[in-house]
Write a protein that holds these residues in place. Structure first.
Motif, PDB file in Angstrom:
ATOM      1  N   SER A  38       1.047  -1.127  -0.058  1.00  0.00           N
ATOM      2  CA  SER A  38      -0.248  -0.058   0.037  1.00  0.00           C
ATOM      3  C   SER A  38       0.895   1.317   0.103  1.00  0.00           C
ATOM      4  O   SER A  38       1.786   1.296   0.820  1.00  0.00           O
ATOM      5  N   ILE A  39       0.438   2.202  -1.029  1.00  0.00           N
ATOM      6  CA  ILE A  39       1.152   3.427  -1.107  1.00  0.00           C
ATOM      7  C   ILE A  39       0.334   4.557  -0.441  1.00  0.00           C
ATOM      8  O   ILE A  39      -0.756   4.969  -1.064  1.00  0.00           O
ATOM      9  N   GLU A  40       0.722   5.335   0.517  1.00  0.00           N
ATOM     10  CA  GLU A  40      -0.220   6.466   0.868  1.00  0.00           C
ATOM     11  C   GLU A  40      -0.005   7.665   0.400  1.00  0.00           C
ATOM     12  O   GLU A  40       1.357   8.127   0.483  1.00  0.00           O
ATOM     13  N   GLY A  41      -0.764   8.233  -0.113  1.00  0.00           N
ATOM     14  CA  GLY A  41      -0.488   9.824  -0.541  1.00  0.00           C
ATOM     15  C   GLY A  41      -1.052  10.661   0.385  1.00  0.00           C
ATOM     16  O   GLY A  41      -1.535  10.447   1.207  1.00  0.00           O
ATOM     17  N   GLU A  42      -1.295  12.035  -0.304  1.00  0.00           N
ATOM     18  CA  GLU A  42      -1.972  13.029   0.715  1.00  0.00           C
ATOM     19  C   GLU A  42      -3.587  12.666   0.775  1.00  0.00           C
ATOM     20  O   GLU A  42      -3.901  13.029   1.808  1.00  0.00           O
ATOM     21  N   ASN A  43      -4.085  12.036  -0.109  1.00  0.00           N
ATOM     22  CA  ASN A  43      -5.723  12.128   0.144  1.00  0.00           C
ATOM     23  C   ASN A  43      -5.974  10.632  -0.115  1.00  0.00           C
ATOM     24  O   ASN A  43      -7.248  10.297   0.261  1.00  0.00           O
ATOM     25  N   LYS A  44      -5.227   9.707  -0.653  1.00  0.00           N
ATOM     26  CA  LYS A  44      -5.654   8.315  -0.894  1.00  0.00           C
ATOM     27  C   LYS A  44      -4.662   7.265  -0.682  1.00  0.00           C
ATOM     28  O   LYS A  44      -3.468   7.650  -0.729  1.00  0.00           O
ATOM     29  N   THR A  45      -5.108   6.217  -0.374  1.00  0.00           N
ATOM     30  CA  THR A  45      -4.099   5.101  -0.265  1.00  0.00           C
ATOM     31  C   THR A  45      -4.359   4.025  -1.271  1.00  0.00           C
ATOM     32  O   THR A  45      -5.483   3.741  -1.617  1.00  0.00           O
ATOM     33  N   TYR A  46      -3.345   3.778  -2.263  1.00  0.00           N
ATOM     34  CA  TYR A  46      -3.634   3.005  -3.217  1.00  0.00           C
ATOM     35  C   TYR A  46      -2.725   1.538  -2.941  1.00  0.00           C
ATOM     36  O   TYR A  46      -1.633   1.594  -2.397  1.00  0.00           O
ATOM     37  N   SER A  47      -3.345   0.543  -3.249  1.00  0.00           N
ATOM     38  CA  SER A  47      -2.815  -0.714  -2.977  1.00  0.00           C
ATOM     39  C   SER A  47      -2.607  -1.677  -4.368  1.00  0.00           C
ATOM     40  O   SER A  47      -3.204  -1.467  -5.501  1.00  0.00           O
ATOM     41  N   TYR A  48      -1.383  -2.129  -4.120  1.00  0.00           N
ATOM     42  CA  TYR A  48      -0.842  -3.089  -5.285  1.00  0.00           C
ATOM     43  C   TYR A  48      -0.539  -4.432  -5.224  1.00  0.00           C
ATOM     44  O   TYR A  48       0.035  -4.870  -4.031  1.00  0.00           O
ATOM     45  N   VAL A  49      -0.701  -5.378  -5.725  1.00  0.00           N
ATOM     46  CA  VAL A  49      -0.451  -6.987  -5.582  1.00  0.00           C
ATOM     47  C   VAL A  49       0.630  -7.174  -6.351  1.00  0.00           C
ATOM     48  O   VAL A  49       0.627  -6.780  -7.596  1.00  0.00           O
ATOM     49  N   GLY A  50       1.562  -8.001  -5.918  1.00  0.00           N
ATOM     50  CA  GLY A  50       2.630  -8.359  -6.742  1.00  0.00           C
ATOM     51  C   GLY A  50       2.893  -9.823  -6.343  1.00  0.00           C
ATOM     52  O   GLY A  50       2.579 -10.479  -5.505  1.00  0.00           O
ATOM     53  N   ILE A  51       3.977 -10.548  -7.017  1.00  0.00           N
ATOM     54  CA  ILE A  51       4.359 -11.794  -6.778  1.00  0.00           C
ATOM     55  C   ILE A  51       5.758 -11.873  -7.502  1.00  0.00           C
ATOM     56  O   ILE A  51       5.930 -11.525  -8.512  1.00  0.00           O
ATOM     57  N   ARG A  52       6.640 -12.864  -7.066  1.00  0.00           N
ATOM     58  CA  ARG A  52       7.860 -12.941  -7.542  1.00  0.00           C
ATOM     59  C   ARG A  52       7.712 -14.276  -8.929  1.00  0.00           C
ATOM     60  O   ARG A  52       8.748 -14.165  -9.291  1.00  0.00           O
ATOM     61  N   GLU A  53       6.702 -15.180  -8.855  1.00  0.00           N
ATOM     62  CA  GLU A  53       6.476 -16.163  -9.627  1.00  0.00           C
ATOM     63  C   GLU A  53       6.514 -15.690 -11.330  1.00  0.00           C
ATOM     64  O   GLU A  53       5.492 -14.835 -11.662  1.00  0.00           O
ATOM     65  N   PRO A  54       7.319 -15.792 -12.134  1.00  0.00           N
ATOM     66  CA  PRO A  54       7.546 -15.244 -13.442  1.00  0.00           C
ATOM     67  C   PRO A  54       6.363 -15.741 -14.375  1.00  0.00           C
ATOM     68  O   PRO A  54       6.013 -15.187 -15.281  1.00  0.00           O
ATOM     69  N   LYS A  55       5.964 -17.058 -13.935  1.00  0.00           N
ATOM     70  CA  LYS A  55       4.733 -17.509 -14.768  1.00  0.00           C
ATOM     71  C   LYS A  55       3.535 -17.046 -14.647  1.00  0.00           C
ATOM     72  O   LYS A  55       2.428 -17.189 -15.339  1.00  0.00           O
ATOM     73  N   ILE A  56       3.319 -16.303 -13.489  1.00  0.00           N
ATOM     74  CA  ILE A  56       1.952 -15.750 -13.262  1.00  0.00           C
ATOM     75  C   ILE A  56       2.080 -14.191 -13.633  1.00  0.00           C
ATOM     76  O   ILE A  56       2.752 -13.396 -13.336  1.00  0.00           O
TER      77      ILE A  56
END
Length: 371
Positions: A38-56
């Protein structure tokens, strides 16, 4: 001028949950260890999903809604209109529909207009209208046939747009194993895919729902029972509601509570639940006082009644909601994917549809399925 500042505030670990996380979660040999940042800005928090598996392959959430994948296309909504994307997140049908279904048997139902009462037809993946035909109502194809309504009557068409059962019925169910339930004037019974009727005559029994796995439900004085293909009673009309057989069991409702019967009408799981769903892959979702759990066919809990929502198992994974977020569990009641998503569709055909930041995206795990 004030500059915007962003701060990465956390990377999600599994916490405050009632289920264990599977150690080193894998899916067909792929690393299934998703991480939410999650990355918190001034007015909103944005969430990002990640994975290390290159096949996904994780595709950024960019849609107002996504369906499950069907015939390699995913129905998507963008700017208030529906269109289709493929499993690589490429637009394959422009966003122009007020209403359109998934593609089944090569066709999707769409509505020609904004109003619910506007005509419906079937289009192929090139946008061609099946038989240049519109109907008052149209339902999904299944095994090469589809139920339609024309001039107030129901019939069934094939994938060439030709009627295989004439539109003359007041009620008609979809075909299953070449048979459908019909009602026409004072008559009721079964009709096959050649239009041959098998009429059922009874002064007190009214056939209901759909023919499925050799059985039909019927009603007598507001109580429901079940008959076989030859209209022989196999479950007496003692219940407020009966569903259809799934995996050898049928849901029943009695005195506002739900349980399960076997194919002889014997009570297998007592009616103690406020609601329940059919068995899928050996398990059923049940609910009491808005708390959901999962039981096996012996009525024993895989998950206790303490979750806010659960979807049925699909390919060994079930969507479970806890603490306002959704993830996947396996049949050992472990988190295969922790509850990190705002919303999830059931896993299907190598594709996961997920929601973050109020938008939907896809996760493609098909490369993990390759041998």
């Amino acid at each position: 001028m004030k500059q915007s500042t962003f701060l990465i505030v956390f990377t999600t670990l599994l916490s405050c949950t009632t289920l264990p996380k599977k150690e080193k979660p894998t899916f067909h040999g792929c690393d299934f260890n998703f991480v939410l940042t999650s990355i918190e800005g001034e007015n909103k928090t944005y969430s990002y999903v990640g994975i290390r598996e290159p096949k996904i392959k994780i595709h950024f959430p960019n849609y107002e809604h996504l369906s499950q994948v069907s015939e390699n296309w995913i129905r998507a909504k963008k700017n208030g209109k529906f269109g289709f994307i493929d499993t690589n997140d490429k637009t394959v049908f422009i966003f122009q529909f007020s209403f359109v279904s998934d593609f089944v048997d090569g066709y999707a139902v769409y509505r020609d207009g904004e109003d619910r009462r506007d005509p419906k037809g079937y289009i192929d993946k090139k946008g061609n209208l099946l038989g240049d035909l519109y109907f008052e109502d149209a339902f999904l194809f299944r095994n090469g046939s589809a139920l339609v309504k024309q001039a107030g009557k129901f019939g069934i068409i094939d994938t060439k747009g030709k009627f295989i059962i004439s539109p003359k019925y007041d009620y008609l169910s979809p075909l299953y194993e070449d048979w459908a339930i019909f009602k026409r004037d004072e008559h009721q019974g079964l009709v096959n895919n050649k239009g041959i009727e098998k009429i059922f005559v009874h002064d007190e029994y009214e056939i209901k729902n759909t023919y499925y796995e050799g059985a039909v439900t019927f009603q007598r004085y507001e109580k429901t029972g079940m008959m076989d293909y030859n209209f022989k009673v196999i479950i007496p009309p003692n219940y407020d509601y009966l569903s259809l057989f799934h995996e050898g069991l049928v849901r029943f409702k009695l005195n506002q509570k739900w349980g399960f019967l076997d194919q002889t009408g014997k009570v297998i799981i007592e009616p103690i639940y406020d609601s329940e769903y059919d068995f899928e892959e050996g398990y059923a979702v049940v609910e009491i006082n808005n708390q959901y759990g999962i039981i096996n066919k012996q009525g024993k809990y895989l998950l206790e009644l303490k979750f806010s929502s659960i979807q049925s198992f699909s390919n060994g994974m079930a969507v479970v909601k806890e603490n306002g977020k959704k993830g996947f569990i396996n049949t050992n009641a472990e988190w295969l994917v922790p509850p990190i998503f705002e919303d999830l569709n059931s896993y299907h055909d190598g594709i996961i549809s997920y929601s973050l930041n109020g938008k939907w995206g896809i996760i493609n795990v098909r490369d993990c399925l390759q041998k």
